[in-house]
Design a protein around this motif. Structure first.
Motif, PDB file in Angstrom:
ATOM      1  N   GLY A   1     110.048  67.787   2.818  1.00 50.59           N
ATOM      2  CA  GLY A   1     109.233  67.759   4.020  1.00 50.59           C
ATOM      3  C   GLY A   1     109.657  66.685   5.003  1.00 50.59           C
ATOM      4  N   THR A   2     110.821  66.075   4.777  1.00 51.40           N
ATOM      5  CA  THR A   2     111.298  64.998   5.644  1.00 51.40           C
ATOM      6  C   THR A   2     112.529  65.459   6.424  1.00 51.40           C
ATOM      7  OG1 THR A   2     110.510  63.330   4.087  1.00 51.40           O
ATOM      8  CG2 THR A   2     112.098  62.609   5.727  1.00 51.40           C
TER       9      THR A   2
ATOM     10  N   ARG B   1     111.599  61.327   9.739  1.00 57.29           N
ATOM     11  CA  ARG B   1     110.237  61.761  10.056  1.00 57.29           C
ATOM     12  C   ARG B   1     109.731  62.733   9.000  1.00 57.29           C
ATOM     13  NH1 ARG B   1     108.098  64.673  15.672  1.00 57.29           N
ATOM     14  NH2 ARG B   1     105.887  64.369  15.260  1.00 57.29           N
ATOM     15  N   LYS B   2     108.569  62.408   8.419  1.00 56.94           N
ATOM     16  CA  LYS B   2     107.972  63.250   7.383  1.00 56.94           C
ATOM     17  C   LYS B   2     106.801  64.036   7.958  1.00 56.94           C
ATOM     18  CE  LYS B   2     106.322  63.136   2.576  1.00 56.94           C
ATOM     19  NZ  LYS B   2     107.313  64.128   2.124  1.00 56.94           N
ATOM     20  N   ILE B   3     106.622  65.260   7.497  1.00 54.94           N
ATOM     21  CA  ILE B   3     105.502  66.082   7.930  1.00 54.94           C
ATOM     22  C   ILE B   3     104.198  65.395   7.547  1.00 54.94           C
ATOM     23  CG2 ILE B   3     104.316  68.272   7.517  1.00 54.94           C
ATOM     24  CD1 ILE B   3     107.063  69.551   7.180  1.00 54.94           C
ATOM     25  N   SER B   4     103.245  65.360   8.484  1.00 58.16           N
ATOM     26  CA  SER B   4     101.949  64.738   8.238  1.00 58.16           C
ATOM     27  C   SER B   4     100.835  65.689   8.677  1.00 58.16           C
ATOM     28  CB  SER B   4     101.825  63.423   9.020  1.00 58.16           C
ATOM     29  OG  SER B   4     101.917  63.663  10.410  1.00 58.16           O
ATOM     30  N   ASP B   5      99.670  65.553   8.066  1.00 59.68           N
ATOM     31  CA  ASP B   5      98.550  66.443   8.388  1.00 59.68           C
ATOM     32  C   ASP B   5      98.180  66.377   9.861  1.00 59.68           C
ATOM     33  OD1 ASP B   5      98.419  67.268   5.769  1.00 59.68           O
ATOM     34  OD2 ASP B   5      96.803  65.885   5.218  1.00 59.68           O
ATOM     35  N   GLU B   6      98.239  65.178  10.442  1.00 60.02           N
ATOM     36  CA  GLU B   6      97.819  65.019  11.836  1.00 60.02           C
ATOM     37  C   GLU B   6      98.855  65.534  12.834  1.00 60.02           C
ATOM     38  OE1 GLU B   6      99.426  61.005  10.373  1.00 60.02           O
ATOM     39  OE2 GLU B   6      98.147  62.626   9.624  1.00 60.02           O
ATOM     40  N   GLY B   7     100.049  65.898  12.338  1.00 64.58           N
ATOM     41  CA  GLY B   7     101.092  66.352  13.251  1.00 64.58           C
ATOM     42  C   GLY B   7     101.071  67.841  13.551  1.00 64.58           C
TER      43      GLY B   7
ATOM     44  N   HIS C   1     104.452  72.256  13.216  1.00 65.35           N
ATOM     45  CA  HIS C   1     104.576  70.804  13.213  1.00 65.35           C
ATOM     46  C   HIS C   1     105.920  70.464  13.846  1.00 65.35           C
ATOM     47  CE1 HIS C   1     105.024  66.676  11.903  1.00 65.35           C
ATOM     48  NE2 HIS C   1     103.897  66.691  11.222  1.00 65.35           N
TER      49      HIS C   1
END
Length: 257
Positions: free
Chosen positions: A76-77, A131-137, A148
């Motif tokens: 996820g990065t 950059r890693k996937i995040s819930d807020e993105g 995302h």
């Protein structure tokens, strides 16, 4: 042309291996690869490229050196490697590391030209390239469809835009349309039904969908579970340029039968 290209890991040779998925597709603006790095293996020693490169980690864990800094990259990065950035990668974990790669624009096919040996030097802001996937993105685009952003012009990419997309069952992206740029989908999980013109085909996990500029297409998740894929756009349209052109396929009223 072949619009769906599955990755067959069973055919990969022993050790580190990168497979060019777009070599015979006629795509000329970029190059997409899939790489496997077994435990204890590594890619080329510290080097640079004349064009931008992007990694997206699919599974496993790898170390990536950018200049003089080292980062642990997990699933996820995304790692953006701007042209001229000294870098290398290796796997110090206990399972195979798999990642998708993009070169944009097209770097050619001569390894001696693509890979240029380099010395370590400090890269200012290197941490912002990882950059890693995040819930807020996540952005909700339509019911059942969210994405995302990962890499784009605003984050330092000169040519390409990448985003992570997720489709709920019985959901899809825009209706039939085409672009002025090349687009790819790399399916991570689930099943993606792709309509190209009036034909439908299905792409499973670890498959690259190739959509050259001007290709009329749409995508849909038939289920039963969620579908996730990485979307690649190259070259990214300039700000203000039109993104999609909607189309409609109609029957020829003068054709019998």
């Amino acid at each position: 042309m072949q619009h769906i290209i599955p990755v067959d890991l069973d055919r990969f040779p022993e050790g580190f291996h990168s497979e060019v998925l777009t070599l015979k597709t006629g795509i000329s603006d970029s190059m997409v690869l899939f790489s496997r790095v077994p435990p204890g293996h590594h890619g080329p020693k510290l080097h640079t490229h004349a064009v931008d490169q992007v990694y997206y980690t699919v599974s496993g864990s790898m170390k990536v050196q950018l200049g003089t800094d080292v980062y642990t990259v997990t699933p996820g990065t995304t790692v953006l490697i701007p042209a001229g950035t000294p870098h290398c990668n290796w796997n110090d974990g206990d399972e195979d590391e798999l990642h998708l790669e993009l070169f944009s624009p097209f770097p050619g096919t001569d390894p001696a030209v693509i890979v240029r040996p380099a010395e370590p030097r400090h890269v200012p802001g290197a941490e912002k390239l990882v950059r890693k996937i995040s819930d807020e993105g996540f952005l909700d685009i339509s019911p059942g469809f969210k994405l995302h952003p990962l890499v784009q012009r605003d984050t330092g990419s000169k040519e390409a835009r990448l985003y992570y997309a997720e489709l709920a069952p019985a959901s899809g992206g825009p209706e039939l349309h085409f672009h002025d740029f090349d687009q790819f989908y790399f399916v991570l999980n689930g099943s993606l039904e792709v309509q190209i013109g009036n034909k439908k085909m299905t792409a499973g996990p670890k498959s690259l969908v190739v959509l050259p500029a001007g290709t009329v297409h749409a995508n849909f998740n038939p289920g039963p579970g969620n579908e996730q894929h990485i979307a690649i756009i190259t070259p990214e349209p300039a700000r203000g340029e039109r993104f999609d052109y909607g189309v409609e396929i109609v029957a020829d009223p003068h054709r019998n039968g």
